[in-house]
Design a protein around this motif. Structure first.
Motif, short mmCIF file in Angstrom:
data_model
loop_
_atom_site.label_atom_id
_atom_site.label_comp_id
_atom_site.label_asym_id
_atom_site.label_seq_id
_atom_site.Cartn_x
_atom_site.Cartn_y
_atom_site.Cartn_z
N PRO A 6 4.58 21.90 51.54
CA PRO A 6 3.16 22.36 50.92
C PRO A 6 2.35 22.86 51.87
CG PRO A 6 3.39 20.07 50.39
CD PRO A 6 4.75 20.72 50.81
N ASP A 7 2.54 22.20 53.21
CA ASP A 7 1.60 22.58 54.09
C ASP A 7 1.89 23.71 55.13
OD1 ASP A 7 3.47 20.96 54.99
OD2 ASP A 7 2.29 19.67 56.24
N THR A 8 2.71 24.40 54.44
CA THR A 8 3.24 25.61 55.72
C THR A 8 3.29 26.85 54.71
OG1 THR A 8 5.53 25.61 54.40
CG2 THR A 8 5.12 23.98 56.25
N LEU A 9 3.17 27.82 55.42
CA LEU A 9 2.99 29.14 54.92
C LEU A 9 4.03 29.74 53.92
CD1 LEU A 9 1.44 31.83 54.45
CD2 LEU A 9 2.50 32.65 56.51
N PRO A 10 5.58 29.55 54.19
CA PRO A 10 6.52 29.69 53.16
C PRO A 10 6.36 28.95 52.18
CG PRO A 10 7.33 29.03 55.25
CD PRO A 10 6.05 28.99 55.57
N GLY A 11 6.08 27.67 52.08
CA GLY A 11 5.96 26.59 51.08
C GLY A 11 4.94 26.92 50.09
N THR A 12 3.92 27.55 50.76
CA THR A 12 2.54 27.91 50.00
C THR A 12 2.91 29.30 49.30
OG1 THR A 12 1.07 26.69 51.33
CG2 THR A 12 -0.02 28.51 49.94
N LEU A 13 3.21 30.20 50.16
CA LEU A 13 3.94 31.32 49.22
C LEU A 13 4.72 30.95 47.89
CD1 LEU A 13 4.05 33.97 51.98
CD2 LEU A 13 2.37 33.81 50.23
N VAL A 26 -9.27 32.01 49.76
CA VAL A 26 -9.98 31.95 48.38
C VAL A 26 -8.82 32.14 47.48
CG1 VAL A 26 -11.14 33.73 47.04
CG2 VAL A 26 -12.03 33.09 49.29
N ALA A 27 -7.89 32.96 47.52
CA ALA A 27 -6.53 32.91 46.57
C ALA A 27 -6.06 31.41 46.37
CB ALA A 27 -5.59 33.79 47.20
N LEU A 28 -6.00 30.67 47.12
CA LEU A 28 -5.42 29.29 47.07
C LEU A 28 -6.28 28.58 46.45
CD1 LEU A 28 -3.72 28.59 50.43
CD2 LEU A 28 -2.82 29.52 48.48
N GLU A 29 -7.76 28.68 46.56
CA GLU A 29 -8.87 27.95 45.63
C GLU A 29 -8.70 28.26 44.19
OE1 GLU A 29 -12.19 29.12 48.08
OE2 GLU A 29 -11.83 27.51 49.63
N ARG A 30 -8.46 29.88 44.10
CA ARG A 30 -8.41 30.10 42.55
C ARG A 30 -7.36 29.54 41.95
NH1 ARG A 30 -8.04 36.32 41.93
NH2 ARG A 30 -8.54 35.48 39.88
N ALA A 31 -6.18 29.30 42.77
CA ALA A 31 -4.94 28.91 42.31
C ALA A 31 -5.09 27.41 41.95
CB ALA A 31 -3.64 29.02 43.16
N ALA A 32 -5.84 26.79 42.83
CA ALA A 32 -6.18 25.20 42.65
C ALA A 32 -7.11 25.02 41.58
CB ALA A 32 -6.86 24.81 43.90
N LYS A 61 0.52 16.16 35.67
CA LYS A 61 0.71 15.27 36.94
C LYS A 61 1.04 16.39 38.03
CE LYS A 61 2.38 11.42 39.23
NZ LYS A 61 3.38 10.13 39.13
N ALA A 62 2.19 17.24 37.72
CA ALA A 62 2.74 18.10 38.65
C ALA A 62 1.55 19.21 38.90
CB ALA A 62 3.96 18.94 38.26
N LEU A 63 0.83 19.74 38.16
CA LEU A 63 -0.26 20.58 38.24
C LEU A 63 -1.33 20.19 39.05
CD1 LEU A 63 -0.27 22.40 34.73
CD2 LEU A 63 0.40 23.34 36.93
N MET A 64 -1.68 18.67 38.97
CA MET A 64 -2.67 18.20 39.76
C MET A 64 -2.23 17.97 40.96
SD MET A 64 -4.40 15.36 37.15
CE MET A 64 -2.94 14.63 36.72
N THR A 65 -1.01 17.71 41.30
CA THR A 65 -0.45 17.79 42.77
C THR A 65 -0.56 19.10 43.41
OG1 THR A 65 0.94 15.76 42.34
CG2 THR A 65 1.47 16.98 43.95
N THR A 66 -0.07 20.10 42.46
CA THR A 66 -0.03 21.28 43.22
C THR A 66 -1.50 21.88 43.46
OG1 THR A 66 2.03 22.02 41.94
CG2 THR A 66 0.97 23.63 42.83
N SER A 67 -2.61 21.49 42.76
CA SER A 67 -3.68 22.06 42.88
C SER A 67 -4.23 21.39 44.39
CB SER A 67 -4.87 21.45 41.90
OG SER A 67 -5.90 21.67 42.18
N LEU A 108 -5.11 23.34 47.79
CA LEU A 108 -6.56 23.15 48.65
C LEU A 108 -6.32 22.76 50.00
CD1 LEU A 108 -8.76 21.27 45.83
CD2 LEU A 108 -8.91 23.76 46.51
N LYS A 109 -5.31 21.90 50.21
CA LYS A 109 -5.04 21.51 51.45
C LYS A 109 -4.48 22.81 52.41
CE LYS A 109 -2.10 18.39 54.38
NZ LYS A 109 -1.10 17.43 54.50
N ALA A 110 -3.66 23.55 51.71
CA ALA A 110 -3.43 24.76 52.29
C ALA A 110 -4.18 25.75 52.80
CB ALA A 110 -2.25 25.59 51.67
N ALA A 111 -5.39 25.87 51.91
CA ALA A 111 -6.48 26.65 52.41
C ALA A 111 -7.38 26.20 53.29
CB ALA A 111 -7.48 26.86 50.73
#
Length: 246
Positions: free
Chosen positions: A99-106, A170-176, A224-230, A234-237
């Motif tokens: 999740p801390d990589t570009l492909p994982g984030t996309l 900003v897109a990642l913050e919206r998703a979070a 719980k999964a959604l909170m983790t993904t959020s 944010l970390k990826a942002a």
């Protein structure tokens, strides 16, 4: 347990390998499709390190191509790539990326869009539960306090297209922010079973064959999964802003 939570519990955002694929290697390469030179190398049990390297290259290339285009059709092809072409090849490239990589984030953004569109009616109801009045989360995610299913589908496209055409962070913050609100909505739909005594839970399970307990457990798992993904978004942002998301 509400029908909303039960439906979402069976379709978690974290279900992997279910939303994205490139076209046939025989097709000419175009924006919104992976380079055939990459996809041709995938069959035959490639080395995981090689697949990882190709995943990073393809993610960076796709993002760069769209950032430098003014053609709305290119953006539409990229956003709807999952709908048009399936999952297997890009899942092979991206689904195991962190999740801390570009492909994982996309990959997570594509899964979020797919999930939002497939469950738009249920998610719109959960949004109204998790965000009954306009707050900062509404402003960040770009969602009204009482969205419809159509609003959710548009938001799904907007978040993903914004990642390619606007400020990626900003897109990642919206998703979070979106994930946080839906998680709250899910939690709010399952209080009775969570707070019941073990004996009450046992009796309820005997009465309904265990279906309510299973549904609520699935809803809690999804929340719980959604909170983790959020948190991952944010970390990826932050990493993107620091120039460290690769």
């Amino acid at each position: 347990m509400s029908t909303s939570a039960a439906n979402l519990g069976s379709s978690s955002i974290r279900s992997s390998r279910s939303g994205f694929v490139s076209g046939s290697p025989s097709r000419p390469s175009r924006p919104g499709q992976l380079d055939p030179a990459i996809t041709e190398q995938l069959p035959g049990g490639r080395d995981p390190q090689e697949i990882s390297e190709m995943g990073h290259i393809s993610a960076a290339s796709l993002l760069d191509k769209v950032h430098h285009t003014t053609d709305p059709k290119v953006v539409e092809r990229v956003v709807t790539l999952v709908d048009r072409e399936g999952v297997d090849i890009v899942a092979e490239l991206w689904s195991d990326a962190g999740p801390d990589t570009l492909p994982g984030t996309l990959w997570r953004l594509y899964l979020l869009r797919t999930w939002m569109r497939r469950q738009s009616e249920v998610i719109s109801r959960l949004w109204r539960v998790g965000e009954p009045t306009d707050t900062a989360a509404s402003a960040i995610a770009g969602v009204d306090a009482a969205p419809t299913a159509a609003d959710m589908a548009r938001t799904a496209d907007s978040i993903l297209s914004g990642a390619f055409t606007g400020d990626f962070a900003v897109a990642l913050e919206r998703a979070a922010a979106f994930c946080d609100v839906i998680a709250k909505g899910l939690q709010a739909t399952t209080p009775s079973f969570q707070q019941a005594s073990p004996e009450a839970q046992r009796l309820q399970a005997e009465h309904d064959g265990g279906q309510a307990g299973r549904s609520q457990a699935a809803a809690r798992k999804t929340a719980k999964a959604l909170m983790t993904t959020s948190k991952e978004f944010l970390k990826a942002a932050r990493l993107w802003q620091q120039g460290k998301l690769e």
